[in-house]
Design an enzyme around this catalytic site. Structure first.
Site, PDB file in Angstrom:
ATOM      1  N   GLU A  20       0.841  -1.207   0.000  1.00  0.00           N
ATOM      2  CA  GLU A  20       0.000   0.000   0.000  1.00  0.00           C
ATOM      3  C   GLU A  20       0.872   1.252   0.000  1.00  0.00           C
ATOM      4  O   GLU A  20       0.582   2.232  -0.700  1.00  0.00           O
ATOM      5  CB  GLU A  20      -0.915   0.003   1.229  1.00  0.00           C
ATOM      6  CG  GLU A  20      -1.883  -1.179   1.300  1.00  0.00           C
ATOM      7  CD  GLU A  20      -1.314  -2.402   2.029  1.00  0.00           C
ATOM      8  OE1 GLU A  20      -0.092  -2.649   1.956  1.00  0.00           O
ATOM      9  OE2 GLU A  20      -2.114  -3.119   2.655  1.00  0.00           O
TER      10      GLU A  20
ATOM     11  N   CYS B 172      -2.112  -3.145   7.277  1.00  0.00           N
ATOM     12  CA  CYS B 172      -1.584  -3.065   8.645  1.00  0.00           C
ATOM     13  C   CYS B 172      -1.754  -1.630   9.163  1.00  0.00           C
ATOM     14  O   CYS B 172      -2.136  -0.724   8.416  1.00  0.00           O
ATOM     15  CB  CYS B 172      -0.119  -3.487   8.660  1.00  0.00           C
ATOM     16  SG  CYS B 172       0.979  -2.221   7.997  1.00  0.00           S
TER      17      CYS B 172
HETATM   18  O1  LIG Z   1      -0.442  -3.968   5.120  1.00  0.00           O
HETATM   19  C1  LIG Z   1       0.403  -4.813   4.770  1.00  0.00           C
HETATM   20  C2  LIG Z   1       0.841  -5.819   5.621  1.00  0.00           C
HETATM   21  C3  LIG Z   1       1.850  -6.638   5.225  1.00  0.00           C
HETATM   22  N1  LIG Z   1       2.422  -6.484   4.021  1.00  0.00           N
HETATM   23  C4  LIG Z   1       3.532  -7.342   3.633  1.00  0.00           C
HETATM   24  C5  LIG Z   1       4.763  -7.212   4.496  1.00  0.00           C
HETATM   25  C6  LIG Z   1       5.390  -8.569   4.384  1.00  0.00           C
HETATM   26  O2  LIG Z   1       6.221  -8.616   3.216  1.00  0.00           O
HETATM   27  C7  LIG Z   1       4.197  -9.497   4.200  1.00  0.00           C
HETATM   28  C8  LIG Z   1       3.749 -10.157   5.483  1.00  0.00           C
HETATM   29  O3  LIG Z   1       4.604 -11.241   5.725  1.00  0.00           O
HETATM   30  P1  LIG Z   1       4.200 -12.432   6.732  1.00  0.00           P
HETATM   31  O4  LIG Z   1       5.224 -13.487   6.455  1.00  0.00           O
HETATM   32  O5  LIG Z   1       2.808 -12.878   6.355  1.00  0.00           O
HETATM   33  O6  LIG Z   1       4.266 -11.867   8.105  1.00  0.00           O
HETATM   34  O7  LIG Z   1       3.128  -8.697   3.756  1.00  0.00           O
HETATM   35  C9  LIG Z   1       1.970  -5.531   3.147  1.00  0.00           C
HETATM   36  O8  LIG Z   1       2.474  -5.379   2.017  1.00  0.00           O
HETATM   37  N2  LIG Z   1       0.946  -4.733   3.543  1.00  0.00           N
HETATM   38 ZN   LIG Z   2       1.301  -2.405   5.861  1.00  0.00          ZN
END
Ligand SMILES: O=c1ccn([C@H]2C[C@H](O)[C@@H](COP(=O)(O)O)O2)c(=O)[nH]1
Ligand SMILES: [Zn+2]
Length: 169
Positions: A85, A109
């Site tokens: 994002e 997130c």
């Molecule tokens: O809002 C978000 C949340 C996470 N991401 C990305 C960051 C990481 O590369 C992966 C998450 O890795 P996990 O192994 O599942 O913890 O996703 C994002 O782009 N945007």
């Molecule tokens: Zn994020």
């Protein structure tokens, strides 16, 4: 009312499926072995104004920085990876994102939520909510609610979108 018989092709993508498919196609560029995220920002005229996927910052090598999830924080991907994002906002055509929607493969997130809100984006359309219940996502939802950013989980009309790059095979 008379049925339309214009000969128009059926089975074409809806706007929602189209923009989410663009987000998912962008996610295919991600080197993250566990979670590939793509995002697509769309303005009120249904024009795509930014796309991004999760990856390390420009100039930071995909081959030397770690992709692991576990271990000391500094030895994991988490301090380094730019979220999809954030990249979609940073990659967007210069202008105003006020009133735009963001299509994203994963519910944002808390850090991305802040970026989305500050950019003036008013709608989040997401597919996976696999981190629902984590503090990060709870904080995102809290902020989106307060800031009046609408969130909806996409129920795709087409569960599968096929893209064939070669005429053979
Ligand atoms: O809002 C978000 C949340 C996470 N991401 C990305 C960051 C990481 O590369 C992966 C998450 O890795 P996990 O192994 O599942 O913890 O996703 C994002 O782009 N945007
Ligand atoms: Zn994020």
């Amino acid at each position: 009312m008379q049925a339309a018989h214009s000969g128009k092709r059926s089975g074409y993508l809806s706007w929602d499926d189209y923009f989410m498919a663009v987000a998912l196609l962008s996610a295919q560029r991600s080197k993250d072995p566990s979670t590939q995220v793509g995002a697509c920002i769309v303005n009120s005229q249904k024009r795509i104004v930014g796309v991004g996927y999760n990856g390390f910052p420009t100039g930071c090598s995909d081959d030397t920085l770690p992709w692991s999830r576990e271990g000391d924080f500094i030895d994991t991907k988490y301090p380094y990876v730019c979220h999809a994002e954030l990249n979609a906002v940073l990659n967007s055509v210069p202008g105003n994102l006020t009133g735009c929607a963001i299509y994203t493969a994963l519910f944002p997130c808390n850090e991305c939520a802040k970026v989305i809100i500050q950019a003036g984006i008013r709608e989040v359309v997401y597919l996976s909510d696999k981190y629902a219940g984590t503090d990060s996502v709870r904080a995102s939802r809290h902020m989106f609610e307060q800031a009046g950013v609408a969130c909806r989980q996409l129920e795709p009309a087409n569960p599968v979108v096929t893209i064939r790059l070669s005429e053979n095979g």
